[in-house]
Enzyme design. Structure first.
Site, mmCIF file in Angstrom:
data_model
loop_
_atom_site.group_PDB
_atom_site.id
_atom_site.type_symbol
_atom_site.label_atom_id
_atom_site.label_comp_id
_atom_site.label_asym_id
_atom_site.label_seq_id
_atom_site.Cartn_x
_atom_site.Cartn_y
_atom_site.Cartn_z
ATOM 1 N N ASP A 232 31.883 25.602 8.981
ATOM 2 C CA ASP A 232 32.331 26.102 10.278
ATOM 3 C C ASP A 232 33.814 26.480 10.145
ATOM 4 O OD1 ASP A 232 32.405 26.444 13.166
ATOM 5 O OD2 ASP A 232 33.445 24.514 13.225
ATOM 6 N N ASP B 224 32.440 20.719 13.300
ATOM 7 C CA ASP B 224 33.104 19.780 14.197
ATOM 8 C C ASP B 224 32.547 19.744 15.612
ATOM 9 O OD1 ASP B 224 34.239 22.415 14.855
ATOM 10 O OD2 ASP B 224 35.590 21.260 16.134
ATOM 11 N N ASP C 198 36.474 27.200 13.263
ATOM 12 C CA ASP C 198 37.373 26.588 14.247
ATOM 13 C C ASP C 198 37.161 25.075 14.326
ATOM 14 O OD1 ASP C 198 38.738 28.941 15.876
ATOM 15 O OD2 ASP C 198 36.681 29.542 15.449
#
Length: 276
Positions: A32, A216, A34
């Protein structure tokens, strides 16, 4: 959700515990952006993948038997702009776009009829940017994001209610993430289906292959679940910058790291290990 099997928010814990599970070939490293490669920032356009992380990713891409895929809720084009990693795959829009290393972009056929609905939903939510200070409406063609990180918390419930109304009006699904609301087509495509499809396509789920995924947010849980369901040796890692006890935080990820910089350190370790 299940609590991770191996609690411990540190690079050393990860390296000690993962053993030889990332030694296979091909190795698919799926990441991922961001909050994982890039620290979370108030406005999405201000995000940046640190230079040291970019350098580490370039080293990974150059290794034989290793492929790197950037996985994001951003559009594939925006993800590419942010990371700019030659030779990488890009899964954008939560799995609704796939950009191969040669730049070819594909979208699932069942998603395409919803492009007009996303456009209309963006138009319907557009006034929010003028009436709610800090709100950002982002049309990503196949999905729509409503960012509210900078919005006064007292205005958030009404914001979410309006987003729900628009989602219902145009036949879209509404999902929540970190200070963000996503409207997307009602199709069974997500980071889990997209990452398993890519890992299977390149052979990383076959005997002798290896897979790593790091993320996240809530949408990354789809990938944690799907990859572990397909291969119990898949290494799934959540990036969590909070101060909470990792053993008490529900997630389908097996490991946890405390910051994007800790992930960079793990990737550096992986580069050295794969070169040995």
């Amino acid at each position: 959700m299940n609590v991770r099997q191996l609690a411990g928010k540190s690079v050393d814990h990860f390296v000690r515990s993962v053993g030889t599970r990332l030694d296979g070939s091909p190795l698919a490293v799926m990441l991922d952006i961001d909050g994982t490669l890039s620290p979370i920032v108030p406005r999405p356009e201000h995000a940046i993948v640190p230079a040291a992380t970019r350098d580490t990713l370039r080293k990974l891409v150059a290794l034989p038997g290793v492929l790197v895929a950037l996985v994001s809720g951003r559009s594939a084009a925006d993800s590419w702009r942010l990371a700019g990693l030659a030779g990488a795959w890009v899964i954008g829009n939560h799995g609704l776009e796939l950009r191969d290393p040669d730049g070819k972009l594909t979208t699932p056929q069942e998603v395409q009829p919803f492009e007009a609905a996303i456009t209309e939903a963006a138009r319907a939510l557009g006034p929010i940017e003028r009436t709610v200070p800090g709100a950002i409406v982002e049309n990503k063609r196949w999905t729509l994001s409503l960012h509210y990180r900078l919005v006064d918390p007292s205005a958030t419930p009404a914001l979410m209610e309006r987003a729900g109304e628009v989602a219902r009006e145009f036949g879209l699904r509404m999902m929540e993430g970190k200070k963000i609301i996503e409207l997307r087509p009602p199709v069974d495509v997500n980071k889990g289906t997209a990452t398993t499809a890519l890992a299977e396509r390149v052979g990383a789920l076959r005997d002798g292959g290896s897979v790593m995924y790091a993320g996240d947010d809530r949408t990354d849980e789809d990938a944690f679940r799907a990859l572990r369901a397909r291969n119990r040796q898949a290494v799934t890692t959540r990036i969590d910058t909070s101060e909470a006890d990792p053993s008490e935080m529900p997630t389908h990820a097996e490991f946890v790291l405390g910051s994007p910089d800790e992930l960079r350190q793990v990737l550096e370790w992986l580069v050295v290990r794969r070169r040995a």
